[in-house]
Motif scaffolding. Structure first.
Motif, short mmCIF file in Angstrom:
data_model
loop_
_atom_site.label_atom_id
_atom_site.label_comp_id
_atom_site.label_asym_id
_atom_site.label_seq_id
_atom_site.Cartn_x
_atom_site.Cartn_y
_atom_site.Cartn_z
N SER A 163 13.45 28.64 57.87
CA SER A 163 12.26 28.86 58.69
C SER A 163 11.26 29.82 58.07
N PHE A 164 11.71 30.77 57.28
CA PHE A 164 10.78 31.75 56.73
C PHE A 164 10.00 31.21 55.53
N LYS A 165 10.34 30.01 55.05
CA LYS A 165 9.66 29.44 53.88
C LYS A 165 8.49 28.52 54.25
N TYR A 166 8.54 27.91 55.42
CA TYR A 166 7.58 26.86 55.75
C TYR A 166 6.83 27.17 57.05
N PRO A 167 5.55 26.83 57.11
CA PRO A 167 4.80 26.97 58.36
C PRO A 167 5.34 26.00 59.42
N LEU A 168 5.05 26.29 60.66
CA LEU A 168 5.51 25.47 61.78
C LEU A 168 4.31 24.83 62.46
N LEU A 169 4.34 23.51 62.60
CA LEU A 169 3.29 22.77 63.29
C LEU A 169 3.84 22.32 64.63
N MET A 170 3.15 22.68 65.70
CA MET A 170 3.55 22.27 67.05
C MET A 170 2.38 21.54 67.70
#
Length: 82
Positions: A38-45
């Protein structure tokens, strides 16, 4: 995989968002795919066209505090479907 789809349907069409369920779903996604830390990639919601501001703020808190995402992007569901 069926359980994830059922949870996703509940989260998408529920008026009151159960954040324990959302947290569990996101946690399961990250634990089932260990290469997606989780700390490597952005999150799209995505969110409905008429969002609830408090729910959006809780989702952002959950993403940054619990999962340590580097970036968070919220997009309207209608824009993503176009």
């Amino acid at each position: 995989m069926a359980n994830v789809k059922q949870c996703g349907y509940f989260i998408t069409y529920s008026a009151d968002l159960n954040f324990e369920l959302v947290e569990k779903l996101i946690n399961d996604i990250y634990t089932q795919n260990p290469q997606n830390e989780s700390f490597k990639y952005p999150l799209l919601m995505s969110e409905p066209s008429l969002p609830n501001k408090e729910q959006r703020q809780k989702m952002i808190e959950l993403a940054f505090e619990k999962f340590n995402v580097p970036a968070y992007y919220v997009c309207k569901s209608a824009v993503l479907s176009w």
